[in-house]
Write a protein that holds these residues in place. Structure first.
Motif, PDB file in Angstrom:
ATOM      1  N   GLY A 323       0.805  -1.218   0.000  1.00 15.70           N
ATOM      2  CA  GLY A 323       0.000   0.000   0.000  1.00 15.70           C
ATOM      3  C   GLY A 323       0.838   1.268   0.000  1.00 15.70           C
ATOM      4  N   SER A 324       2.064   1.161   0.439  1.00 15.81           N
ATOM      5  CA  SER A 324       2.949   2.320   0.473  1.00 15.81           C
ATOM      6  C   SER A 324       3.840   2.396  -0.757  1.00 15.81           C
ATOM      7  N   SER A 325       3.947   1.291  -1.483  1.00 17.44           N
ATOM      8  CA  SER A 325       4.883   1.259  -2.602  1.00 17.44           C
ATOM      9  C   SER A 325       4.352   2.069  -3.773  1.00 17.44           C
ATOM     10  N   THR A 326       5.236   2.370  -4.701  1.00 16.36           N
ATOM     11  CA  THR A 326       4.853   3.201  -5.853  1.00 16.36           C
ATOM     12  C   THR A 326       4.686   2.376  -7.118  1.00 16.36           C
ATOM     13  N   TYR A 327       4.736   1.059  -7.005  1.00 19.58           N
ATOM     14  CA  TYR A 327       4.718   0.286  -8.241  1.00 19.58           C
ATOM     15  C   TYR A 327       3.881  -0.994  -8.218  1.00 19.58           C
ATOM     16  N   THR A 328       3.197  -1.284  -7.105  1.00 18.68           N
ATOM     17  CA  THR A 328       2.392  -2.506  -7.078  1.00 18.68           C
ATOM     18  C   THR A 328       0.999  -2.250  -7.658  1.00 18.68           C
ATOM     19  N   SER A 329       0.534  -3.187  -8.464  1.00 22.52           N
ATOM     20  CA  SER A 329      -0.781  -3.054  -9.094  1.00 22.52           C
ATOM     21  C   SER A 329      -1.830  -3.780  -8.274  1.00 22.52           C
ATOM     22  N   PHE A 330      -3.074  -3.392  -8.452  1.00 18.53           N
ATOM     23  CA  PHE A 330      -4.193  -4.034  -7.773  1.00 18.53           C
ATOM     24  C   PHE A 330      -4.241  -5.526  -8.114  1.00 18.53           C
ATOM     25  N   SER A 331      -4.176  -5.843  -9.405  1.00 17.63           N
ATOM     26  CA  SER A 331      -4.233  -7.250  -9.828  1.00 17.63           C
ATOM     27  C   SER A 331      -3.084  -8.048  -9.237  1.00 17.63           C
ATOM     28  N   GLY A 332      -1.917  -7.430  -9.169  1.00 16.35           N
ATOM     29  CA  GLY A 332      -0.748  -8.106  -8.622  1.00 16.35           C
ATOM     30  C   GLY A 332      -0.918  -8.402  -7.142  1.00 16.35           C
ATOM     31  N   VAL A 333      -1.423  -7.418  -6.405  1.00 17.65           N
ATOM     32  CA  VAL A 333      -1.626  -7.598  -4.968  1.00 17.65           C
ATOM     33  C   VAL A 333      -2.639  -8.713  -4.711  1.00 17.65           C
TER      34      VAL A 333
END
Lengths: 362, 97
Positions: A323-333
Protein backbone atom coordinates in the motif's frame (compact mmCIF):
# COMPACT_ATOMS: atom_id res chain seq x y z
CA UNK A 1 -28.35 50.18 -2.87
CA UNK A 2 -27.54 52.92 -0.39
CA UNK A 3 -26.08 50.49 2.03
CA UNK A 4 -23.82 49.01 -0.60
CA UNK A 5 -22.71 52.41 -1.70
CA UNK A 6 -21.71 53.51 1.76
CA UNK A 7 -19.86 50.24 2.26
CA UNK A 8 -17.99 50.56 -0.98
CA UNK A 9 -16.66 54.04 -0.57
CA UNK A 10 -13.81 54.66 -0.41
CA UNK A 11 -13.02 52.64 -3.51
CA UNK A 12 -11.62 49.13 -2.93
CA UNK A 13 -12.67 49.02 0.70
CA UNK A 14 -14.96 46.13 -0.15
CA UNK A 15 -12.18 44.09 -1.72
CA UNK A 16 -10.29 44.03 1.53
CA UNK A 17 -13.28 42.43 3.19
CA UNK A 18 -13.68 39.62 0.68
CA UNK A 19 -11.30 36.71 1.16
CA UNK A 20 -10.80 34.40 -1.80
CA UNK A 21 -9.19 31.90 0.56
CA UNK A 22 -9.83 32.10 4.29
CA UNK A 23 -6.73 31.42 6.35
CA UNK A 24 -5.57 31.46 9.92
CA UNK A 25 -3.79 34.72 10.79
CA UNK A 26 -1.45 32.79 13.04
CA UNK A 27 -0.06 30.65 10.22
CA UNK A 28 3.58 31.62 9.84
CA UNK A 29 3.67 30.59 6.21
CA UNK A 30 1.23 33.35 5.22
CA UNK A 31 3.27 36.53 4.77
CA UNK A 32 0.65 38.94 3.48
CA UNK A 33 -2.11 39.31 0.97
CA UNK A 34 -2.50 40.38 -2.60
CA UNK A 35 -5.58 42.19 -3.90
CA UNK A 36 -7.39 40.90 -6.95
CA UNK A 37 -10.71 41.63 -8.61
CA UNK A 38 -12.11 38.63 -6.73
CA UNK A 39 -10.87 39.70 -3.30
CA UNK A 40 -7.72 39.26 -1.31
CA UNK A 41 -5.52 36.21 -1.79
CA UNK A 42 -3.03 35.09 0.87
CA UNK A 43 0.62 35.33 -0.10
CA UNK A 44 2.69 32.41 1.10
CA UNK A 45 6.32 32.02 2.06
CA UNK A 46 8.76 29.53 0.54
CA UNK A 47 10.55 29.13 3.86
CA UNK A 48 10.03 26.09 6.04
CA UNK A 49 9.87 27.00 9.72
CA UNK A 50 10.64 24.83 12.72
CA UNK A 51 6.90 24.35 13.18
CA UNK A 52 6.57 22.98 9.63
CA UNK A 53 9.49 20.59 10.15
CA UNK A 54 8.12 19.42 13.48
CA UNK A 55 4.66 18.99 11.94
CA UNK A 56 6.14 16.85 9.16
CA UNK A 57 8.00 14.71 11.70
CA UNK A 58 4.80 14.18 13.69
CA UNK A 59 2.72 12.98 10.75
CA UNK A 60 5.54 10.67 9.64
CA UNK A 61 5.09 9.03 13.05
CA UNK A 62 1.34 8.88 12.61
CA UNK A 63 0.49 11.73 15.02
CA UNK A 64 -2.47 13.79 13.79
CA UNK A 65 -1.81 12.49 10.29
CA UNK A 66 -5.45 12.51 9.20
CA UNK A 67 -5.95 16.14 10.11
CA UNK A 68 -2.82 17.87 8.81
CA UNK A 69 -4.42 20.16 6.29
CA UNK A 70 -4.79 23.71 5.04
CA UNK A 71 -7.78 25.53 3.62
CA UNK A 72 -8.41 24.79 -0.04
CA UNK A 73 -8.48 27.77 -2.38
CA UNK A 74 -6.12 30.11 -4.20
CA UNK A 75 -2.78 31.23 -2.83
CA UNK A 76 -0.16 33.59 -4.24
CA UNK A 77 3.58 33.05 -4.24
CA UNK A 78 5.90 35.99 -4.90
CA UNK A 79 4.06 38.76 -6.76
CA UNK A 80 2.00 37.00 -9.41
CA UNK A 81 -0.05 38.89 -12.00
CA UNK A 82 -2.64 37.88 -14.57
CA UNK A 83 0.01 36.20 -16.74
CA UNK A 84 1.59 34.10 -13.99
CA UNK A 85 1.30 30.30 -14.10
CA UNK A 86 -1.22 28.45 -11.95
CA UNK A 87 0.00 25.33 -10.11
CA UNK A 88 -2.59 22.95 -8.71
CA UNK A 89 -2.00 20.86 -5.58
CA UNK A 90 -3.59 19.11 -2.60
CA UNK A 91 -4.48 20.44 0.85
CA UNK A 92 -2.31 17.98 2.80
CA UNK A 93 0.08 20.29 4.64
CA UNK A 94 3.03 17.94 4.03
CA UNK A 95 2.34 18.16 0.28
CA UNK A 96 1.87 21.93 0.40
CA UNK A 97 5.18 22.43 2.24
CA UNK A 98 7.05 20.11 -0.13
CA UNK A 99 5.73 22.21 -3.02
CA UNK A 100 6.26 25.75 -1.73
CA UNK A 101 9.80 25.16 -0.50
CA UNK A 102 10.84 24.39 -4.08
CA UNK A 103 9.37 27.60 -5.53
CA UNK A 104 11.59 30.37 -4.13
CA UNK A 105 12.04 33.26 -6.54
CA UNK A 106 8.99 32.33 -8.60
CA UNK A 107 5.83 34.34 -9.09
CA UNK A 108 2.85 32.06 -9.44
CA UNK A 109 -0.63 31.18 -8.26
CA UNK A 110 -1.26 27.97 -6.33
CA UNK A 111 -4.73 26.46 -6.49
CA UNK A 112 -5.25 24.06 -3.60
CA UNK A 113 -7.96 21.44 -4.01
CA UNK A 114 -9.86 19.97 -1.08
CA UNK A 115 -8.44 16.45 -0.92
CA UNK A 116 -9.43 15.99 2.75
CA UNK A 117 -5.81 16.29 3.84
CA UNK A 118 -4.57 13.49 1.57
CA UNK A 119 -1.56 13.76 -0.76
CA UNK A 120 -2.03 14.25 -4.51
CA UNK A 121 -1.43 10.67 -5.67
CA UNK A 122 -3.63 8.92 -3.09
CA UNK A 123 -6.31 11.58 -3.45
CA UNK A 124 -6.27 11.13 -7.23
CA UNK A 125 -6.74 7.38 -6.71
CA UNK A 126 -9.76 8.08 -4.52
CA UNK A 127 -11.04 10.78 -6.88
CA UNK A 128 -10.94 13.65 -4.38
CA UNK A 129 -8.12 15.18 -6.39
CA UNK A 130 -10.48 14.97 -9.33
CA UNK A 131 -12.22 16.62 -12.23
CA UNK A 132 -15.29 17.77 -10.26
CA UNK A 133 -13.31 19.26 -7.39
CA UNK A 134 -10.96 21.04 -9.80
CA UNK A 135 -13.83 22.49 -11.83
CA UNK A 136 -15.69 23.68 -8.74
CA UNK A 137 -12.54 25.16 -7.19
CA UNK A 138 -11.86 27.13 -10.39
CA UNK A 139 -15.39 28.55 -10.17
CA UNK A 140 -15.33 29.25 -6.44
CA UNK A 141 -12.06 31.19 -6.58
CA UNK A 142 -13.03 33.11 -9.72
CA UNK A 143 -9.74 32.05 -11.25
CA UNK A 144 -10.71 32.99 -14.81
CA UNK A 145 -11.11 36.61 -13.62
CA UNK A 146 -7.74 36.60 -11.87
CA UNK A 147 -5.59 35.21 -14.68
CA UNK A 148 -5.89 36.11 -18.35
CA UNK A 149 -4.44 32.85 -19.68
CA UNK A 150 -6.17 29.46 -19.86
CA UNK A 151 -3.56 26.99 -18.62
CA UNK A 152 -3.32 24.98 -15.41
CA UNK A 153 -0.25 23.05 -14.34
CA UNK A 154 -1.24 19.87 -12.49
CA UNK A 155 1.13 17.42 -10.86
CA UNK A 156 1.49 14.35 -13.07
CA UNK A 157 0.48 12.11 -10.18
CA UNK A 158 -2.89 13.89 -10.12
CA UNK A 159 -3.72 12.33 -13.49
CA UNK A 160 -5.45 9.18 -12.13
CA UNK A 161 -8.19 11.45 -10.78
CA UNK A 162 -8.48 14.12 -13.45
CA UNK A 163 -9.87 13.86 -16.95
CA UNK A 164 -7.93 16.66 -18.60
CA UNK A 165 -10.12 16.99 -21.69
CA UNK A 166 -13.24 17.19 -19.51
CA UNK A 167 -11.73 20.02 -17.45
CA UNK A 168 -11.11 21.90 -20.71
CA UNK A 169 -14.63 21.27 -21.93
CA UNK A 170 -16.20 22.46 -18.68
CA UNK A 171 -13.98 25.43 -17.80
CA UNK A 172 -12.00 26.41 -20.89
CA UNK A 173 -8.75 25.80 -19.00
CA UNK A 174 -6.31 23.40 -20.61
CA UNK A 175 -4.41 21.03 -18.36
CA UNK A 176 -0.65 20.59 -18.56
CA UNK A 177 0.76 17.79 -16.45
CA UNK A 178 3.92 18.93 -14.74
CA UNK A 179 6.71 16.85 -13.27
CA UNK A 180 6.19 14.22 -10.56
CA UNK A 181 8.52 15.86 -8.05
CA UNK A 182 8.14 19.45 -6.84
CA UNK A 183 11.90 19.77 -7.11
CA UNK A 184 11.63 19.72 -10.93
CA UNK A 185 8.96 22.43 -11.23
CA UNK A 186 11.40 25.29 -11.74
CA UNK A 187 13.17 23.64 -14.65
CA UNK A 188 9.77 22.58 -16.02
CA UNK A 189 8.54 26.19 -16.01
CA UNK A 190 11.87 27.55 -17.31
CA UNK A 191 11.83 25.16 -20.26
CA UNK A 192 8.34 26.23 -21.33
CA UNK A 193 6.40 23.32 -19.80
CA UNK A 194 8.72 20.56 -20.99
CA UNK A 195 9.23 17.59 -18.66
CA UNK A 196 12.00 15.09 -19.32
CA UNK A 197 11.34 11.33 -19.19
CA UNK A 198 13.22 11.29 -15.90
CA UNK A 199 10.88 13.93 -14.42
CA UNK A 200 7.92 11.82 -15.50
CA UNK A 201 9.08 8.57 -13.91
CA UNK A 202 8.16 7.74 -10.35
CA UNK A 203 10.92 6.43 -8.11
CA UNK A 204 11.09 4.63 -4.82
CA UNK A 205 14.51 5.36 -3.34
CA UNK A 206 15.76 3.93 -0.08
CA UNK A 207 14.98 7.27 1.58
CA UNK A 208 11.46 7.34 0.04
CA UNK A 209 10.88 3.92 1.56
CA UNK A 210 12.43 4.63 4.96
CA UNK A 211 10.34 7.74 5.67
CA UNK A 212 7.23 5.58 5.29
CA UNK A 213 8.30 2.95 7.81
CA UNK A 214 7.63 4.79 11.13
CA UNK A 215 3.88 4.90 10.41
CA UNK A 216 3.91 1.14 9.71
CA UNK A 217 5.84 0.50 12.91
CA UNK A 218 3.50 2.64 15.03
CA UNK A 219 0.42 0.93 13.58
CA UNK A 220 1.91 -2.49 14.37
CA UNK A 221 2.89 -1.48 17.90
CA UNK A 222 -0.77 -1.00 18.78
CA UNK A 223 -1.52 -4.63 17.88
CA UNK A 224 1.69 -5.79 19.56
CA UNK A 225 0.48 -4.47 22.91
CA UNK A 226 -2.42 -6.90 22.63
CA UNK A 227 0.01 -9.73 21.90
CA UNK A 228 2.03 -8.82 24.99
CA UNK A 229 -1.19 -8.88 27.00
CA UNK A 230 -1.83 -12.45 25.84
CA UNK A 231 1.78 -13.41 26.70
CA UNK A 232 1.21 -12.02 30.18
CA UNK A 233 -2.00 -13.99 30.74
CA UNK A 234 -0.41 -17.23 29.49
CA UNK A 235 2.55 -16.63 31.79
CA UNK A 236 0.19 -16.93 34.77
CA UNK A 237 -0.40 -20.61 34.00
CA UNK A 238 2.61 -21.49 31.88
CA UNK A 239 5.25 -24.05 32.73
CA UNK A 240 7.75 -22.18 30.51
CA UNK A 241 7.09 -18.45 30.83
CA UNK A 242 7.66 -15.96 28.02
CA UNK A 243 10.67 -13.79 28.72
CA UNK A 244 13.06 -11.32 27.17
CA UNK A 245 14.23 -13.76 24.49
CA UNK A 246 10.67 -14.29 23.28
CA UNK A 247 10.08 -10.54 23.25
CA UNK A 248 13.22 -9.95 21.18
CA UNK A 249 12.28 -12.74 18.76
CA UNK A 250 8.85 -11.18 18.25
CA UNK A 251 10.05 -7.56 18.06
CA UNK A 252 12.74 -8.59 15.58
CA UNK A 253 10.16 -10.20 13.32
CA UNK A 254 8.04 -7.03 13.46
CA UNK A 255 10.98 -4.76 12.61
CA UNK A 256 12.02 -7.18 9.84
CA UNK A 257 8.57 -6.89 8.24
CA UNK A 258 7.94 -3.18 8.72
CA UNK A 259 11.40 -1.60 8.43
CA UNK A 260 14.13 -3.95 7.17
CA UNK A 261 12.14 -5.45 4.28
CA UNK A 262 11.01 -2.02 2.98
CA UNK A 263 14.55 -0.67 3.35
CA UNK A 264 16.14 -3.53 1.40
CA UNK A 265 13.15 -4.05 -0.92
CA UNK A 266 14.79 -4.04 -4.37
CA UNK A 267 17.77 -6.17 -3.37
CA UNK A 268 15.80 -8.99 -1.73
CA UNK A 269 15.34 -11.80 -4.28
CA UNK A 270 11.83 -12.42 -5.61
CA UNK A 271 8.95 -10.10 -6.47
CA UNK A 272 6.04 -10.69 -4.11
CA UNK A 273 6.29 -8.53 -0.98
CA UNK A 274 5.07 -11.32 1.31
CA UNK A 275 7.81 -13.58 -0.04
CA UNK A 276 10.47 -10.95 0.57
CA UNK A 277 9.25 -10.44 4.14
CA UNK A 278 9.05 -14.18 4.78
CA UNK A 279 12.60 -14.72 3.53
CA UNK A 280 14.08 -12.06 5.81
CA UNK A 281 11.83 -13.19 8.67
CA UNK A 282 13.17 -16.74 8.26
CA UNK A 283 16.76 -15.48 8.35
CA UNK A 284 16.04 -13.46 11.48
CA UNK A 285 14.19 -16.25 13.29
CA UNK A 286 16.66 -19.01 12.40
CA UNK A 287 19.56 -16.77 13.37
CA UNK A 288 17.99 -15.83 16.68
CA UNK A 289 17.07 -19.43 17.56
CA UNK A 290 20.59 -20.56 16.77
CA UNK A 291 22.03 -17.72 18.86
CA UNK A 292 19.84 -18.79 21.80
CA UNK A 293 20.81 -22.42 21.45
CA UNK A 294 17.21 -23.52 20.89
CA UNK A 295 18.10 -25.99 18.16
CA UNK A 296 18.26 -28.79 20.75
CA UNK A 297 15.69 -31.55 21.43
CA UNK A 298 14.47 -29.81 24.59
CA UNK A 299 13.51 -26.65 22.71
CA UNK A 300 12.69 -28.18 19.34
CA UNK A 301 8.96 -27.62 19.70
CA UNK A 302 9.54 -23.93 20.47
CA UNK A 303 12.08 -23.56 17.65
CA UNK A 304 9.77 -25.08 15.04
CA UNK A 305 6.84 -23.10 16.41
CA UNK A 306 8.69 -19.82 16.07
CA UNK A 307 10.02 -20.79 12.63
CA UNK A 308 6.39 -21.21 11.54
CA UNK A 309 4.88 -18.12 13.13
CA UNK A 310 7.52 -15.39 13.06
CA UNK A 311 8.49 -15.45 9.35
CA UNK A 312 4.73 -15.48 8.61
CA UNK A 313 4.34 -12.36 10.70
CA UNK A 314 7.16 -10.63 8.82
CA UNK A 315 5.57 -11.76 5.55
CA UNK A 316 2.20 -10.30 6.50
CA UNK A 317 3.67 -6.97 7.56
CA UNK A 318 5.82 -6.77 4.42
CA UNK A 319 2.75 -7.55 2.31
CA UNK A 320 1.01 -4.55 3.82
CA UNK A 321 3.82 -2.36 2.51
CA UNK A 322 2.34 -2.84 -0.98
CA UNK A 323 0.00 0.00 0.00
CA UNK A 324 2.95 2.32 0.47
CA UNK A 325 4.88 1.26 -2.60
CA UNK A 326 4.85 3.20 -5.85
CA UNK A 327 4.72 0.29 -8.24
CA UNK A 328 2.39 -2.51 -7.08
CA UNK A 329 -0.78 -3.05 -9.09
CA UNK A 330 -4.19 -4.03 -7.77
CA UNK A 331 -4.23 -7.25 -9.83
CA UNK A 332 -0.75 -8.11 -8.62
CA UNK A 333 -1.63 -7.60 -4.97
CA UNK A 334 -4.70 -9.80 -5.37
CA UNK A 335 -2.60 -12.52 -7.04
CA UNK A 336 -0.02 -12.32 -4.27
CA UNK A 337 -2.58 -12.37 -1.48
CA UNK A 338 -4.54 -15.33 -2.83
CA UNK A 339 -1.42 -17.43 -2.34
CA UNK A 340 0.17 -15.71 0.64
CA UNK A 341 -2.77 -15.18 2.99
CA UNK A 342 -3.80 -18.87 3.34
CA UNK A 343 -0.15 -19.92 3.79
CA UNK A 344 0.44 -17.21 6.38
CA UNK A 345 -2.72 -18.19 8.26
CA UNK A 346 -1.96 -21.95 8.29
CA UNK A 347 1.66 -21.49 9.22
CA UNK A 348 0.79 -19.03 11.99
CA UNK A 349 -1.87 -21.25 13.53
CA UNK A 350 0.43 -24.29 13.51
CA UNK A 351 3.27 -22.23 14.96
CA UNK A 352 1.16 -20.69 17.71
CA UNK A 353 -0.10 -24.16 18.69
CA UNK A 354 3.44 -25.54 18.99
CA UNK A 355 4.63 -22.57 21.04
CA UNK A 356 1.59 -22.89 23.32
CA UNK A 357 2.13 -26.63 23.78
CA UNK A 358 5.74 -25.96 24.75
CA UNK A 359 4.73 -23.18 27.15
CA UNK A 360 1.98 -25.08 28.88
CA UNK A 361 3.59 -28.53 29.08
CA UNK A 362 7.30 -27.68 29.18
CA UNK B 1 17.91 -0.95 -9.28
CA UNK B 2 14.52 -1.11 -10.95
CA UNK B 3 11.46 -2.00 -8.92
CA UNK B 4 9.53 -4.83 -10.60
CA UNK B 5 6.34 -6.44 -9.40
CA UNK B 6 4.55 -9.64 -10.48
CA UNK B 7 4.57 -10.56 -14.19
CA UNK B 8 1.54 -11.08 -16.44
CA UNK B 9 -1.07 -9.65 -14.09
CA UNK B 10 -1.74 -6.12 -15.37
CA UNK B 11 -5.22 -5.65 -16.91
CA UNK B 12 -4.06 -2.85 -19.23
CA UNK B 13 -5.51 -2.96 -22.77
CA UNK B 14 -5.02 -0.59 -25.69
CA UNK B 15 -7.55 -0.50 -28.54
CA UNK B 16 -5.31 0.13 -31.49
CA UNK B 17 -8.04 1.19 -33.91
CA UNK B 18 -9.29 4.00 -31.65
CA UNK B 19 -5.86 5.44 -30.82
CA UNK B 20 -4.80 8.49 -32.82
CA UNK B 21 -1.46 8.90 -31.14
CA UNK B 22 -1.96 12.04 -29.04
CA UNK B 23 0.47 10.63 -26.50
CA UNK B 24 -1.41 11.82 -23.42
CA UNK B 25 -1.15 8.32 -21.90
CA UNK B 26 2.60 8.28 -22.34
CA UNK B 27 2.74 11.70 -20.68
CA UNK B 28 0.78 10.75 -17.54
CA UNK B 29 2.14 7.21 -17.01
CA UNK B 30 4.47 7.22 -13.99
CA UNK B 31 6.20 4.02 -15.12
CA UNK B 32 6.89 4.77 -18.80
CA UNK B 33 4.69 1.87 -19.93
CA UNK B 34 3.80 3.48 -23.29
CA UNK B 35 5.85 4.58 -26.24
CA UNK B 36 4.69 6.85 -29.09
CA UNK B 37 5.82 5.73 -32.54
CA UNK B 38 4.61 6.98 -35.93
CA UNK B 39 1.54 8.71 -34.47
CA UNK B 40 0.53 5.53 -32.68
CA UNK B 41 0.92 4.52 -29.08
CA UNK B 42 2.28 1.11 -28.20
CA UNK B 43 2.46 -0.69 -24.86
CA UNK B 44 6.16 -1.17 -24.31
CA UNK B 45 6.30 -2.51 -20.77
CA UNK B 46 3.01 -4.03 -19.66
CA UNK B 47 4.52 -5.64 -16.58
CA UNK B 48 5.55 -2.17 -15.42
CA UNK B 49 1.89 -1.13 -15.17
CA UNK B 50 0.64 -0.45 -11.64
CA UNK B 51 -2.97 0.07 -12.75
CA UNK B 52 -3.25 3.61 -11.43
CA UNK B 53 -5.67 4.40 -14.25
CA UNK B 54 -4.16 7.76 -15.25
CA UNK B 55 -3.84 6.75 -18.92
CA UNK B 56 -7.41 5.49 -19.31
CA UNK B 57 -8.83 8.52 -17.51
CA UNK B 58 -6.98 10.97 -19.74
CA UNK B 59 -7.44 9.23 -23.07
CA UNK B 60 -9.74 11.52 -25.07
CA UNK B 61 -11.06 8.66 -27.24
CA UNK B 62 -11.33 5.96 -24.54
CA UNK B 63 -8.85 3.72 -26.30
CA UNK B 64 -7.39 2.40 -23.05
CA UNK B 65 -8.99 0.14 -20.48
CA UNK B 66 -7.48 -0.92 -17.18
CA UNK B 67 -9.03 -2.21 -14.00
CA UNK B 68 -7.71 0.57 -11.83
CA UNK B 69 -7.55 0.01 -8.12
CA UNK B 70 -5.45 0.40 -5.04
CA UNK B 71 -2.45 -1.90 -5.00
CA UNK B 72 -2.68 -2.11 -1.23
CA UNK B 73 -2.98 -5.36 0.72
CA UNK B 74 -4.50 -3.66 3.73
CA UNK B 75 -7.29 -2.20 1.59
CA UNK B 76 -7.91 -5.61 0.01
CA UNK B 77 -8.14 -7.29 3.44
CA UNK B 78 -10.61 -4.66 4.63
CA UNK B 79 -12.55 -5.18 1.41
CA UNK B 80 -12.69 -8.94 2.05
CA UNK B 81 -13.74 -8.46 5.66
CA UNK B 82 -16.43 -5.90 4.95
CA UNK B 83 -17.56 -7.42 1.67
CA UNK B 84 -17.05 -4.16 -0.21
CA UNK B 85 -14.76 -3.05 -3.01
CA UNK B 86 -11.24 -2.42 -1.70
CA UNK B 87 -10.86 1.29 -1.25
CA UNK B 88 -7.90 3.24 -0.09
CA UNK B 89 -9.71 4.76 2.83
CA UNK B 90 -6.94 5.82 5.12
CA UNK B 91 -9.17 7.57 7.64
CA UNK B 92 -9.37 4.36 9.68
CA UNK B 93 -5.82 5.08 10.77
CA UNK B 94 -2.97 2.65 10.42
CA UNK B 95 -1.72 1.67 7.03
CA UNK B 96 -2.44 3.68 3.97
CA UNK B 97 -1.39 4.02 0.40
Amino acid sequence: MNKEKSCCSPVNACYAEVLVTPHNQKDEWVTGEIHTSQGSVPVISTDISFEDTFGAWKVRWGIGRMNYRINPGLYALGQPDHKSPVLVSANYKLTFDALRKELSGLHCWILILDTKGINVWCAAGKGTFGTDELVSRITKTGLSEIVSHKTLVLPQLGAPGVRAHEVTRRTGFSVVYGPIRAHDIKSFLDSGFKATQEMRTVKFTVWDRLVLTPVELVATTKYSLMVFGVFFIINLIAARTFGLADFIAYAGAVVTGTVVTPALLPIIPGRAFAWKGWLLGLLWTAGFIWFNGWFVPEFLLLAIGYLLVLPSLSAFLAMNFTGSSTYTSFSGVIREMKIAVPLIALSSIAGILLVLIKSLSA
Amino acid sequence: MKDRYLRNVATLRLLDEKCFGCGRCAEVCPHRVFIVEDKKVRIKDKDGCMECGACAKNCPVNAITVKAGVGCAYAVIMGWLTGSEPSCDCSGGGECC
